[in-house]
Design a protein around this motif. Structure first.
Motif, mmCIF file in Angstrom:
data_model
loop_
_atom_site.group_PDB
_atom_site.id
_atom_site.type_symbol
_atom_site.label_atom_id
_atom_site.label_comp_id
_atom_site.label_asym_id
_atom_site.label_seq_id
_atom_site.Cartn_x
_atom_site.Cartn_y
_atom_site.Cartn_z
ATOM 1 N N SER A 1 6.423 -6.435 1.869
ATOM 2 C CA SER A 1 7.305 -5.813 2.816
ATOM 3 C C SER A 1 6.954 -4.554 3.615
ATOM 4 C CB SER A 1 8.837 -5.574 2.463
ATOM 5 O OG SER A 1 8.648 -4.639 1.266
ATOM 6 N N ASP B 1 7.297 -1.702 2.221
ATOM 7 C CA ASP B 1 7.985 -0.717 1.207
ATOM 8 C C ASP B 1 7.107 -0.479 0.080
ATOM 9 O OD1 ASP B 1 9.380 1.125 -0.097
ATOM 10 O OD2 ASP B 1 11.544 0.184 0.259
ATOM 11 N N LYS C 1 7.946 0.880 -2.529
ATOM 12 C CA LYS C 1 8.830 0.667 -4.030
ATOM 13 C C LYS C 1 9.484 -0.630 -4.139
ATOM 14 C CE LYS C 1 10.834 5.576 -3.235
ATOM 15 N NZ LYS C 1 12.106 6.457 -3.169
ATOM 16 N N ASP C 2 9.036 -1.390 -3.217
ATOM 17 C CA ASP C 2 9.423 -2.860 -3.153
ATOM 18 C C ASP C 2 8.344 -3.704 -4.079
ATOM 19 O OD1 ASP C 2 10.809 -5.188 -2.941
ATOM 20 O OD2 ASP C 2 10.208 -5.483 -0.786
ATOM 21 N N ARG D 1 7.786 -12.758 -5.669
ATOM 22 C CA ARG D 1 8.999 -13.485 -5.443
ATOM 23 C C ARG D 1 8.786 -14.632 -6.342
ATOM 24 N NH1 ARG D 1 9.962 -9.249 -3.582
ATOM 25 N NH2 ARG D 1 10.618 -8.578 -1.404
#
Length: 744
Positions: free
Chosen positions: A162, A164, A166-167, A171
């Motif tokens: 993404s 980010d 932190k992401d 999945r």
């Protein structure tokens, strides 16, 4: 055959052996749930994946008897393992594949935890090395074991970065546990009626991987006892015995409903309930929790944990904090013994190897069955079957769904247990009998003649526990482990095998219980008397001088014991044999017959407890066989209630030959440890002398070591030379006997 050899087998080489009647019958009745058992070894390679995972895949792609279909299925499973199974060392490569392809299917062990800060479930993949992968709550609800120690799954992972930092980019798109979920009991019970009891037992043996033709009826029944924790709720079983007999295998490889804890140590929070989170532990999620390597006197256990375990084993409940909780998991304790049975019976008890906290009558009294691990043979490659059996996950699911059945009272229509049995004794017998009935007669329909062996087996296992408790705790009352047939007033006593084999040691100072079995009249002393392989009495070793050519010792010197018959009658057979030992030198001519290890070594090893052998040439198979025959002689000339330490110093082979040498020595070590002959060995290529030194003060210098016989057809099992040394011709050799001075 080694694992490496298995992985190199081609489909053509993997051709199935001729199917027997049982294989044909099984594949016809259970066509959708069978697999050829040797296929697991052929596809596993170096994948550290449980057998039930492999059989799950084989059950999908190779459940057939057609060889070409089997070959195709095996190739398919191999391809799945090669492409999808995650090896730890290849974790980065698999992560890269997921990123580059966007989506990728893997086989890995997955564990889930709740991230309470973000209010989401997150998965960690054991081999892939990634974590914090978000999991749908519905998946967790359907598979609660994900929250405990994790389960093996086929997963589809998606990579979606993404931007980010932190992401987490991983999945979880799909998760499918590698286990069957449907209940096929109706079909299973219907098909069971098409098999005899003997066929069904053999089928179960093949299903757990063994060739039933190589096991006695008693051995088969003991193997089935190992399975009872999977089919019986709250069943407490212990098995102690030598290494290498497969004690823990079934609890780690057989069922996705079983959990094996390595090392034998666990916390109360992990096993029962975590007071901080309120989350129930292993006993709430697994049918069977097995403790591997449970034995070990030096191990320490939390006293509070032992107390909780005792309450749980007795009442199926446990309490940590305010609430009392219940669970259904059976507990299994497996561990290794350091001594053989006669030694334990003479000096301690059959629970001697347990840590002090568990060597407690209150804990042990909760055990329903003690499996005599010393009766199992060390696992050898030829013991494994190449026939057909149930896909283990199918069988495991059937057993799981039978746990709500109870056949424990079925025998009461035909048999009555002794009224002296305590409630716990009867409970142990009832639960074991119920478990065996579920395994062999799952519909509960069995004749009295079919039930009786199961009842005797159940009584024996509990009796083994209770008899040892009476040793440990003198205040515990002995009971009569017998039963009567309905309509008969005559009680039928049940004995443990070790009680029958060693009655004087088993009852230690008390009169042995009378037996209803035919006895040959031999006492323990007679059984322990030296009996060399040549069939002569041990004190006949003194006349070996007359059989030798060119001896230098005084052949006219009579045996002291023979000159003094009154004194000889006071000596034990071993002492009489030792009295024949004399210093000197003896030489045997080429081609002599009638020369045995008993004659050459017997008097000098008689009564020894420590023997050191130095011989550079215990390397090849026939030389290791010589060592085994020497140990057989040691067994004949020593006290069977004491352990004898035999240490071998020999030269080593090279490369693959060294592996074979070690394998042969380890096999001899395992076999003779059961008899109390404790073999250790070391390799040293610096020495060239041959010698045998005993703690009784003798040094024997055999000129040729143990290799005194001319080569013969030792591959011919029908040849009398295989077992009768006296029929073999010898090479020319000599032996020198010296009495060691004190301190040497």
């Amino acid at each position: 055959m080694t694992d490496n050899e298995h992985t190199d087998v081609t489909p053509a080489q993997a051709a199935a052996p001729a199917m027997n009647d049982l294989d044909r019958k099984m594949t016809a009745e259970f066509s959708s749930y069978t697999v050829r058992k040797d296929l697991v070894g052929k596809v596993k390679g170096n994948a550290l994946v449980p057998s039930y995972v492999l059989e799950y895949l084989l059950g999908k792609y190779a459940t057939t008897t057609d060889q070409s279909s089997i070959d195709a299925g095996v190739d398919r499973v191999r391809a799945i393992l090669a492409d999808n199974y995650v090896h730890r060392e290849e974790a980065n490569l698999i992560q890269s594949k997921i990123r580059e392809k966007g989506r990728y299917q893997i086989i890995d062990k997955v564990q889930v935890a709740l991230n309470e800060k973000l209010d989401q479930y997150e998965a960690a993949f054991e081999n892939l090395g990634i974590s914090r992968v978000v999991v749908d709550p519905g998946t967790v609800k359907s598979n609660p074991k994900l929250l405990v120690t994790g389960i093996w799954c086929m997963c589809t992972l998606v990579y979606a970065y993404s931007g980010d930092p932190k992401d987490v980019p991983w999945r979880l798109q799909r998760l499918m546990p590698v286990q069957m979920s449907h209940d096929d009991r109706e079909n299973y019970l219907r098909m069971r009626s098409h098999f005899s009891a003997e066929e069904w037992i053999d089928l179960l043996m093949q299903s757990i991987g063994f060739d039933p033709a190589l096991f006695s009826e008693r051995a088969k029944l003991l193997h089935l006892v190992r399975m009872i924790p999977f089919v019986e709720r709250n069943y407490n079983l212990i098995e102690l015995g030598p290494k290498g007999t497969g004690k823990s295998h079934i609890y780690s490889e057989f069922s996705p409903h079983g959990m094996l804890i390595s090392g034998g140590e666990v916390t109360a929070a992990k096993l029962f309930v975590n007071n901080s989170s309120g989350q129930i532990g292993l006993v709430g999620y697994w049918d069977t929790v097995a403790f591997d390597e449970f034995a070990g006197k030096a191990k320490k256990a939390d006293r509070a944990l032992v107390d909780i375990m005792k309450n749980y084993m007795a009442n199926k409940s446990f309490s940590r904090g305010r609430n009392t909780m219940q669970a259904e998991a059976s507990l299994v304790f497996v561990g290794n013994t350091s001594h053989n049975v006669p030694y334990m019976l003479k000096n301690t008890d059959l629970f001697e190897e347990l840590p002090a906290q568990y060597h407690d009558p209150a804990f042990l009294d909760r055990i329903h069955y003690y499996v005599p691990g010393w009766e199992f043979e060390q696992i050898r490659p030829e013991m494994f079957t190449r026939g057909y059996g149930f896909v283990v996950d199918y069988l495991a699911e059937i057993l799981h769904n039978q746990r709500d059945m109870d056949h424990g009272s079925a025998y009461e229509r035909y048999f009555t247990l002794s009224p002296t049995l305590s409630t716990r004794d009867k409970d142990g017998v009832r639960k074991t009998f119920s478990g065996l009935m579920k395994l062999i007669y799952p519909d509960g329909a069995a004749t009295p003649e079919q039930m009786e062996p199961l009842l005797r087996c159940a009584i024996e296992g509990r009796k083994r526990v209770k008899d040892q408790l009476c040793r440990i705790d003198p205040t515990m009352a002995e009971v009569d482990f017998s039963y009567t047939r309905v309509g008969s007033a005559e009680p039928i006593a049940v004995r443990t095998l070790e009680e029958t084999d060693y009655p004087e040691l088993y009852w230690r100072g008390r009169p042995a219980q009378e037996t209803d079995e035919a006895e040959d009249g031999d006492t323990l002393a007679a059984a322990a008397a030296p009996k060399p392989a040549d069939g002569k009495k041990p004190d006949a070793a003194s006349d070996m001088a007359s059989d030798a050519a060119g001896e230098t010792r005084d052949a006219a010197a009579p045996d002291d014991a023979a000159r003094k018959p009154a004194e000889a009658r006071q000596l034990t057979p071993i002492e009489r044999a030792a009295a024949a030992a004399k210093e000197g030198h003896i030489k045997f001519a080429e081609n002599r017959l009638g020369v045995t290890y008993g004659k050459i070594f017997g008097p000098y090893i008689a009564g020894a407890k420590r023997i050191t052998i130095e011989d550079q040439y215990i390397r090849k198979a026939y030389q290791v066989r010589n060592l085994a025959e020497f140990l057989e002689t040691v067994f004949a000339y020593t006290d069977h209630t004491e352990e004898v330490q035999v240490h071998l110093i020999t030269g080593s082979e090279e490369g693959m030959l060294l592996d074979r040498q070690i394998e042969n020595l380890n096999q001899v070590q395992a076999e003779y440890s059961k008899l109390g002959i404790m073999l250790t060995y070391e390799f040293s290529d610096s020495g060239h002398d041959r010698s045998i030194v005993t703690d009784t003060g003798w040094l024997v210098i055999p000129g040729r070591g143990l290799d005194i016989y001319q080569r013969f057809g030792d591959g011919n099992w029908f040849s009398p030379l295989m077992r009768q040394q006296s029929l073999r011709r010898v090479k020319e050799f000599s032996a020198t006997y010296q009495r060691l001075r004190q301190g040497k």
